[in-house]
Design an enzyme around this catalytic site. Structure first.
Site, PDB file in Angstrom:
ATOM      1  N   ARG A 136       1.031  -1.355   0.091  1.00  0.00           N
ATOM      2  CA  ARG A 136       0.121   0.101  -0.039  1.00  0.00           C
ATOM      3  C   ARG A 136       0.893   1.240   0.001  1.00  0.00           C
ATOM      4  O   ARG A 136       2.070   1.299   0.621  1.00  0.00           O
ATOM      5  CB  ARG A 136      -1.101  -0.101   1.243  1.00  0.00           C
ATOM      6  N   THR A 188      -9.622  -0.832  -7.178  1.00  0.00           N
ATOM      7  CA  THR A 188     -10.035  -0.613  -8.370  1.00  0.00           C
ATOM      8  C   THR A 188      -9.647  -1.877  -9.283  1.00  0.00           C
ATOM      9  O   THR A 188     -10.189  -1.941 -10.369  1.00  0.00           O
ATOM     10  CB  THR A 188      -9.618   0.729  -8.986  1.00  0.00           C
ATOM     11  N   THR A 232      -4.562  -0.812  -7.046  1.00  0.00           N
ATOM     12  CA  THR A 232      -5.193   0.521  -7.068  1.00  0.00           C
ATOM     13  C   THR A 232      -4.288   1.614  -7.255  1.00  0.00           C
ATOM     14  O   THR A 232      -3.234   1.679  -6.746  1.00  0.00           O
ATOM     15  CB  THR A 232      -6.333   0.695  -6.225  1.00  0.00           C
ATOM     16  N   VAL A 233      -5.014   2.694  -7.984  1.00  0.00           N
ATOM     17  CA  VAL A 233      -4.337   3.947  -7.885  1.00  0.00           C
ATOM     18  C   VAL A 233      -5.383   4.961  -7.257  1.00  0.00           C
ATOM     19  O   VAL A 233      -5.344   5.978  -7.156  1.00  0.00           O
ATOM     20  CB  VAL A 233      -4.083   4.613  -9.424  1.00  0.00           C
ATOM     21  N   ASN A 234      -6.430   4.320  -6.959  1.00  0.00           N
ATOM     22  CA  ASN A 234      -7.485   4.854  -6.128  1.00  0.00           C
ATOM     23  C   ASN A 234      -8.527   5.487  -6.869  1.00  0.00           C
ATOM     24  O   ASN A 234      -9.248   4.503  -7.572  1.00  0.00           O
ATOM     25  CB  ASN A 234      -7.073   6.039  -4.865  1.00  0.00           C
ATOM     26  N   ASP A 277      -7.593   8.607   0.916  1.00  0.00           N
ATOM     27  CA  ASP A 277      -8.139   7.465   1.957  1.00  0.00           C
ATOM     28  C   ASP A 277      -7.856   7.694   3.290  1.00  0.00           C
ATOM     29  O   ASP A 277      -8.379   6.662   4.231  1.00  0.00           O
ATOM     30  CB  ASP A 277      -7.571   6.127   1.464  1.00  0.00           C
ATOM     31  N   SER A 301     -10.268  -0.998   1.790  1.00  0.00           N
ATOM     32  CA  SER A 301     -11.330  -2.085   2.381  1.00  0.00           C
ATOM     33  C   SER A 301     -10.855  -3.285   1.622  1.00  0.00           C
ATOM     34  O   SER A 301     -11.627  -4.161   1.562  1.00  0.00           O
ATOM     35  CB  SER A 301     -12.726  -1.622   1.548  1.00  0.00           C
ATOM     36  N   GLY A 319     -13.824  -1.875  -5.585  1.00  0.00           N
ATOM     37  CA  GLY A 319     -15.264  -1.318  -5.495  1.00  0.00           C
ATOM     38  C   GLY A 319     -15.351  -0.406  -3.929  1.00  0.00           C
ATOM     39  O   GLY A 319     -16.436  -0.398  -3.666  1.00  0.00           O
ATOM     40  N   GLY A 320     -14.422   0.028  -3.565  1.00  0.00           N
ATOM     41  CA  GLY A 320     -14.491   0.677  -2.421  1.00  0.00           C
ATOM     42  C   GLY A 320     -14.989   0.147  -1.122  1.00  0.00           C
ATOM     43  O   GLY A 320     -14.659  -0.886  -1.005  1.00  0.00           O
TER      44      GLY A 320
END
Length: 612
Positions: A130, A422, A440-442, A464, A493, A514-515
């Site tokens: 992360r 994502t 993810t790149v958010n 985040d 998440s 999906g957040g």
């Protein structure tokens, strides 16, 4: 000096975030939803179109193209290549092709379970790569310009994906494939280009005004005139990124990315700082992958749970939400199975109550990667007292099937941020190795900072983190466990999962994007597989529900598909129902009578798996 520098970086961001209002009516418009894409679950999944089966291995991702490259160019090409090797190629391909979702400018998590080619069992491995907050980060850094956490250089966390992939390769790779051999197919892809697909065309169109306005940085997604984004079938190349990967391949490690004296590292720091960010040379040098054992728990013990008995679940730790998923599974483990139990009132009641306790558990989470053991706040939701209290409360209300009257009855501790995830993919190989990886790149296109010199699109993962003094509409305070601090990783998440069967072999490799809907979606699919005895195809395809405690409402992907009696039953339970288009994407692989079944969430993101 630090305070002065933090003050100085605000000014360029004011103009950047204000200009963003030209493209987005409100900041929430810059999110993870590919709004023009028709998305809906189905009660009639076409197995011949979506289900892939094979005896040797499988890959389930958002891109059939990327899964196929990893199978053909890695797993089939090199006799002893394994799932960890293939995962590197899949991840880099997704970052090259689906750059709006992931890439080496971002980060993520991976869980590995398996052995080597001699079938010697290796310790399960968890990699937390992360993004980290830069050393000049602090909890009040967005107090004056909140939107700066989404757009521009200040939103950028130190990227971890490339280092994470290299650690996965070096620690669990087969040893029979060279680093450069895993990167070469992706270098070729970026150099020659590929035809734009439906999803890419739609998401480019969504951001077209911004890309045209900033055509110098985004030339690669525009037509020759520079006045429109590329359309379906147009050839898209990323030659700058291909050259970056070529240098990394030639080096044999991920080192050039994190070397501030190398062209790549130097360019990244320069681009972020020019975009108003605080990333420094030392930040790149100091980044590390947190390597540990995954969280694990045993569920469904004994013959009473045949055929899905004596399972061991491995999932992510650290800054992820794996602990919340484990907590919910432990609660559900106190309730019986029912084949065909999907949306039967009693089963649905228990499912949703577990989701609500899961969200309460998640309010206690936050990065603890720098600690030697689980903090007490995480241990709390995993220990027997928490589990037994939740089980007792659910059972006391089974006769009435009434959800608790107030969200506070589930004892959330702080406001839960709405983080984003994502892309997810799962891999298994012929040696029974398994990798579950979420990256993810958010938000879509991350921070919208694209470095033309390296071709790297940078994340906006700083969004985040919780922000002080921004309590939610219910008066719940932001989580002190998730405030930005130097070197800290924001809560996610994500919760990639690998499940072993009673023979200690991989049975399920699964995860989602999906957040905030990631963990509940994984939980519902696992419930369908192991408590309702549903096939993987239907478990992923069928409509899902989602409850995250706050807002206190139950999201339904399709009222029509659940039917009037089920909707009425949910209302009688005391739920405020909201019909919401799908926001999560689940990709999984399941063992089934001597072969692998692989299913990507075609209905929600057009993915197709590969099995061989």
């Amino acid at each position: 000096m630090v305070a002065l520098r933090n003050l100085l970086v605000v000014f360029p961001l004011v103009s950047m975030t204000s200009c963003m209002q030209h493209y987005f009516v409100q900041s929430s418009d810059h999110n993870i939803d590919i709004k023009p894409l028709p998305r809906q679950p189905t009660l009639n999944p076409n197995s011949s179109q979506v289900l892939r089966t094979g005896r040797s291995g499988a890959i389930s991702s958002d891109s059939e193209f990327c899964s196929s490259i990893a199978v053909e160019k890695v797993l089939k090409k090199f006799e002893n290549a394994n799932a960890a090797d293939a995962a590197v190629t899949v991840a880099l391909c997704l970052g090259m092709k689906n750059f709006f979702s992931s890439g080496i400018g971002g980060g993520g998590y991976a869980v590995f379970v398996g052995g080597n080619k001699q079938e010697k069992r290796l310790d399960p491995l968890f990699l937390d790569f992360r993004e980290q907050a830069p050393e000049l980060a602090h909890k009040d850094m967005f107090a004056q310009t909140p939107n700066a956490s989404q757009v521009g250089g200040l939103a950028v966390g130190i990227p971890g994906e490339l280092k994470g992939l290299y650690e996965l390769y070096s620690q669990r790779g087969s040893g029979h494939v060279q680093w450069h051999e895993l990167l070469e197919p992706i270098i070729h892809l970026g150099t020659k280009g590929w035809p734009v697909d439906e999803i890419t065309a739609l998401v480019l169109k969504m951001y077209e005004p911004y890309f045209v306005e900033h055509r110098h940085d985004w030339k690669f997604v525009l037509n020759s005139a520079g006045n429109e984004t590329l359309k379906i079938g147009d050839n898209l190349k990323r030659t700058a990124l291909a050259q970056t990967l070529r240098e990394i391949a030639q080096n044999g490690t991920a080192a050039p990315f994190y070397d501030p004296n190398h062209r790549i590292g130097k360019a990244l720091v320069n681009k972020v700082q020019k975009s108003g960010g605080i990333l420094t040379d030392h930040d790149l040098e100091a980044y590390y992958v947190n390597i540990s054992q995954p969280l694990s728990t045993k569920i469904r013990a004994g013959w009473a749970n045949v055929p899905n008995n004596d399972l061991e679940v491995f999932t992510s730790s650290g800054s992820s939400s794996g602990a919340a998923l484990v907590s919910a599974l432990k609660i559900l483990d106190h309730f019986p199975s029912l084949s065909g139990g999907d949306y039967i009132p009693e089963q649905t009641y228990v499912l949703i109550e577990c989701m609500k306790y899961m969200s309460s558990a998640r309010s206690r989470l936050g990065d603890y990667s720098q600690q030697d053991k689980l903090p007490d706040r995480v241990e709390e939701v995993l220990n027997s007292d928490w589990i037994e209290s939740a089980v007792k409360t659910i059972k006391e209300n089974m006769d009435s099937l009434q959800t608790l009257s107030n969200w506070t009855d589930y004892h959330p501790m702080y406001e839960m941020t709405d983080p984003h995830g994502t892309t997810h993919f799962s891999v298994v190989d012929k040696f029974n190795n398994a990798v579950s990886l979420t990256s993810t790149v958010n938000l879509l296109f991350g921070s919208l900072v694209h470095d033309t010199e390296t071709g790297i699109l940078l994340n906006n993962q700083m969004d985040d983190f919780s922000q002080p003094h921004r309590s939610n509409a219910f008066g719940l305070a932001p989580s002190k466990y998730n405030f930005a601090e130097p070197g800290k990783r924001p809560l996610s998440s994500s919760s990639p999962v690998i499940v072993l069967n009673e023979l200690d072999q991989p049975d399920l490799v699964i995860g989602a994007s999906g957040g905030s809907r990631i963990t509940p979606s994984i939980f519902q699919v696992m419930t369908r597989l192991y408590w309702y005895n549903m096939p993987l195809l239907e478990a992923i395809a069928y409509p899902r529900v989602h409850h995250q405690l706050l807002p206190d409402q139950l999201e339904i992907e399709s009222f029509g598909m659940l039917g009037k009696s089920t909707i009425d039953s949910l209302r009688l339970m005391g739920h405020d129902l909201v019909e919401q288009a799908p926001k999560s994407v689940v990709n999984g692989i399941k063992q089934s009578v001597g072969e692998w079944h692989a299913v990507s969430d075609f209905w929600r993101k057009r993915g197709i798996s590969i099995a061989y």
